[in-house]
Design a protein around this motif. Structure first.
Motif, PDB file in Angstrom:
ATOM      1  N   ASP A 237      -2.118   2.030   6.308  1.00 37.03           N
ATOM      2  CA  ASP A 237      -1.081   1.043   6.724  1.00 37.03           C
ATOM      3  C   ASP A 237      -1.431  -0.346   7.044  1.00 37.03           C
ATOM      4  O   ASP A 237      -0.725  -1.176   6.826  1.00 37.03           O
ATOM      5  CB  ASP A 237      -0.163   1.879   7.741  1.00 37.03           C
ATOM      6  CG  ASP A 237       0.737   2.655   7.614  1.00 37.03           C
ATOM      7  OD1 ASP A 237       1.184   2.759   6.247  1.00 37.03           O
ATOM      8  OD2 ASP A 237       0.947   3.765   8.350  1.00 37.03           O
ATOM      9  N   SER A 241       0.312  -3.388   4.966  1.00 35.36           N
ATOM     10  CA  SER A 241       0.790  -4.659   5.627  1.00 35.36           C
ATOM     11  C   SER A 241       0.122  -6.010   5.359  1.00 35.36           C
ATOM     12  O   SER A 241       0.918  -7.042   4.904  1.00 35.36           O
ATOM     13  CB  SER A 241       0.418  -4.652   7.255  1.00 35.36           C
ATOM     14  OG  SER A 241      -0.551  -4.691   7.572  1.00 35.36           O
ATOM     15  N   VAL A 260       2.556  -6.068  13.695  1.00 36.68           N
ATOM     16  CA  VAL A 260       2.765  -4.710  13.228  1.00 36.68           C
ATOM     17  C   VAL A 260       2.267  -3.685  13.687  1.00 36.68           C
ATOM     18  O   VAL A 260       1.135  -3.787  14.380  1.00 36.68           O
ATOM     19  CB  VAL A 260       2.189  -4.832  11.473  1.00 36.68           C
ATOM     20  CG1 VAL A 260       2.664  -5.813  10.476  1.00 36.68           C
ATOM     21  CG2 VAL A 260       0.547  -5.114  11.776  1.00 36.68           C
ATOM     22  N   ASP A 304       7.757  -4.856  16.221  1.00 34.36           N
ATOM     23  CA  ASP A 304       7.493  -5.267  14.794  1.00 34.36           C
ATOM     24  C   ASP A 304       8.665  -5.663  14.013  1.00 34.36           C
ATOM     25  O   ASP A 304       8.695  -5.652  12.825  1.00 34.36           O
ATOM     26  CB  ASP A 304       6.434  -4.520  14.079  1.00 34.36           C
ATOM     27  CG  ASP A 304       6.764  -2.892  14.006  1.00 34.36           C
ATOM     28  OD1 ASP A 304       7.918  -2.630  14.317  1.00 34.36           O
ATOM     29  OD2 ASP A 304       6.090  -2.230  13.433  1.00 34.36           O
ATOM     30  N   ALA A 307       8.563  -8.399  11.438  1.00 30.80           N
ATOM     31  CA  ALA A 307       8.000  -7.827  10.109  1.00 30.80           C
ATOM     32  C   ALA A 307       9.070  -7.120   9.238  1.00 30.80           C
ATOM     33  O   ALA A 307       9.003  -7.335   7.998  1.00 30.80           O
ATOM     34  CB  ALA A 307       6.730  -7.449  10.358  1.00 30.80           C
ATOM     35  N   CYS A 308       9.660  -6.196   9.962  1.00 30.91           N
ATOM     36  CA  CYS A 308      10.611  -5.126   8.992  1.00 30.91           C
ATOM     37  C   CYS A 308      11.642  -5.946   8.567  1.00 30.91           C
ATOM     38  O   CYS A 308      12.058  -5.783   7.417  1.00 30.91           O
ATOM     39  CB  CYS A 308      11.135  -4.212  10.126  1.00 30.91           C
ATOM     40  SG  CYS A 308       9.977  -3.192  11.117  1.00 30.91           S
ATOM     41  N   TRP A 313       8.718  -4.429   6.168  1.00 31.34           N
ATOM     42  CA  TRP A 313       7.400  -3.569   6.615  1.00 31.34           C
ATOM     43  C   TRP A 313       7.921  -2.398   7.101  1.00 31.34           C
ATOM     44  O   TRP A 313       8.942  -2.225   8.172  1.00 31.34           O
ATOM     45  CB  TRP A 313       6.681  -4.629   7.767  1.00 31.34           C
ATOM     46  CG  TRP A 313       5.875  -3.708   8.638  1.00 31.34           C
ATOM     47  CD1 TRP A 313       6.016  -3.577  10.148  1.00 31.34           C
ATOM     48  CD2 TRP A 313       4.893  -2.821   8.358  1.00 31.34           C
ATOM     49  NE1 TRP A 313       5.149  -2.546  10.650  1.00 31.34           N
ATOM     50  CE2 TRP A 313       4.081  -2.304   9.445  1.00 31.34           C
ATOM     51  CE3 TRP A 313       4.117  -2.676   7.274  1.00 31.34           C
ATOM     52  CZ2 TRP A 313       3.199  -1.489   9.578  1.00 31.34           C
ATOM     53  CZ3 TRP A 313       2.859  -1.770   7.172  1.00 31.34           C
ATOM     54  CH2 TRP A 313       2.499  -1.163   8.418  1.00 31.34           C
TER      55      TRP A 313
END
Ligand code: AKB
Length: 336
Positions: A237, A241, A260, A304, A307-308, A313
Motif C-alpha cells: 500500500d 500510494s 496516508v 487521510d 488523499a482519498c 487513495w
C-alpha cells in the motif's frame, strides 16, 4: 541527447527495494537508483544502480550530464532512532541531501521546460503530540495539526516538506522571469511493514521486528508499552500510494503533503495478531523509556481523507488482509 530517466535515491532501503520492483514494470528501460549500499540480487537487475552518496556533487553532476529526470523519488534518509544518535549527520543527509536534490530537480525543470516530479516520503514523525491525553483525544490527526516533531528526523521531514513546497511554488519568486518549477508531491507515511525486508534505524520497527522474530522462532523484547498505539501500513500500500500520487492530475491536488494510512494498532493488538499466526512466539514487553517517549509523541491514527478525495487513495490491505494475505504467508515462506 540526454536519456530520459526516473531516479530513486535510498533505493536499497525498505521502501526503495519495493518501489524499484513496481517502477521497473512501468519504466523498464530508464530506471536509475542511487544508494550508499549495493542493491540485493532481487532488485539489482531491474535498474541501473549507482553506489554513492547523495551529497557527492561529482556523482550528481555526472548523472545530470547523462540523464534527463522525469521524476525523482527521494527516499534516502536516516530514520528516527538512528538520527537521535547522530543528529547532525541526520540533518546533513535528511535536509542538506534533500536540498541538493531539490536544486538539481529545479535546474532540470528549467532546462527541459517541464516540471520534474519530485516524490518525497514524509512520516508520522512530523507530528508531535504533547502528552498521552492529547494523543487519545486527537486520534486521527489532519495534516496541519500538531506539527511539533520531537525527533531530529521529524524536524527534518517537516522542514523538507516546506522546502519542497517552496521549490514547487515560490522558487526564485523575485526573478524577472518565472522559472519552470518542479512538481513536489509528498505523503506522510505511518509505520510501514514489509514481508520481505526487516527495518532498521526506525522507532516504529517494534511491529515488524515482533513479526519477523516470531517467524524466525527467536524471542523478542518489545521496546514499547503494550497500550501504545500508532498507525501502520503494509508495504504494497505504501508503494501504491506513491504511484497513485505520482499519476494524480495536478489540478486535482489541493495540497502538496498528504497523510496516508491503513490501520491503527496498539502494540498488544499487534502482539495478538502475531500470536494468532505464530502461537509459540516468545514476546515480552520491556519498554525503553526514551524510545517509548518518541512513539508516545506520534499520533494514534492519521486522517487521510484529503488523499482519498484528491487522488482516490484507498489502501488495499486492511489489518486482516495485511496479516492474513500479505505478511504472514510471505514471512513464513521467507524463513522456512
Ligand atoms: C521510523 O520509525 O523512523 C519510521 C517512520 C515512522 O517514519 N518508520
Amino acid at each position: 541527447m540526454r536519456k530520459k530517466a526516473i531516479l530513486v535515491t535510498g533505493a536499497a532501503g525498505e521502501i526503495g527495494q519495493a518501489l524499484i520492483k513496481s517502477l521497473a514494470e512501468r519504466h523498464p528501460s530508464h530506471l536509475l537508483s542511487l544508494d550508499l549500499q549495493s542493491l540485493p540480487e532481487s532488485a539489482a537487475h531491474m535498474t541501473t544502480h549507482f553506489q554513492g552518496d547523495i551529497m557527492d556533487k561529482a556523482l550528481l553532476s555526472r548523472l545530470v550530464s547523462e540523464y534527463e529526470f522525469e521524476a525523482i523519488y527521494h527516499l534516502a534518509a536516516l530514520l528516527s532512532t538512528r538520527a537521535e544518535f547522530t543528529p547532525e549527520a541526520a540533518h546533513r543527509v535528511n535536509v542538506e541531501g534533500t536540498l541538493v536534490l531539490l536544486q538539481m530537480a529545479a535546474e532540470q525543470s528549467e532546462w527541459r521546460g517541464q516540471p520534474v516530479k519530485f516524490i518525497f516520503p514524509s512520516s508520522i514523525a512530523a507530528y508531535g503530540m504533547p502528552d498521552l491525553e492529547t494523543k487519545t483525544n486527537y486520534a486521527r490527526v489532519r495534516e496541519w495539526e500538531w506539527n511539533y516533531p520531537r525527533t531530529m528526523y521529524g524536524c527534518n521531514k517537516l522542514y523538507c516538506e516546506q522546502l519542497g513546497i517552496y521549490y514547487s511554488r515560490h522558487y526564485r519568486q523575485l526573478a524577472a522571469d518565472r522559472p519552470v518549477m518542479l512538481d513536489f508531491r509528498c505523503v506522510r507515511f505511518p509505520g510501514l511493514i514489509s514481508a520481505f525486508t526487516v527495518p532498521s534505524g526506525g522507532t516504529s520497527d517494534y511491529g515488524p521486528e515482533m513479526l519477523h522474530a516470531a517467524a524466525k522462532k527467536e524471542p523478542y523484547a518489545c521496546f514499547v508499552r503494550e497500550d501504545v498505539r500508532i498507525p501502520f501500513m503494509a508495504m504494497p500500500d505504501a508503494i501504491k500510494s506513491l504511484l497513485l500520487l505520482t499519476d494524480a492530475p495536478k489540478e486535482r491536488l489541493k495540497r502538496l503533503v498528504y497523510n496516508v494510512t491503513s490501520f491503527s494498532l496498539s502494540a498488544s493488538d499487534f502482539h495478538e495478531r502475531v500470536l494468532q499466526a505464530f502461537p509459540d512466539a516468545e514476546i515480552t514487553f520491556q519498554p525503553d523509556i526514551k524510545r517509548q517517549a518518541i512513539v508516545d509523541s506520534w499520533p494514534a491514527d492519521l486522517d487521510d481523507s484529503s488523499a482519498c478525495r484528491d487522488w482516490d487513495w484507498q489502501p488495499d490491505y486492511d489489518v486482516e488482509r495485511a496479516f492474513d494475505e500479505y505478511l504472514v504467508p510471505n514471512i513464513r515462506k521467507r524463513y522456512q
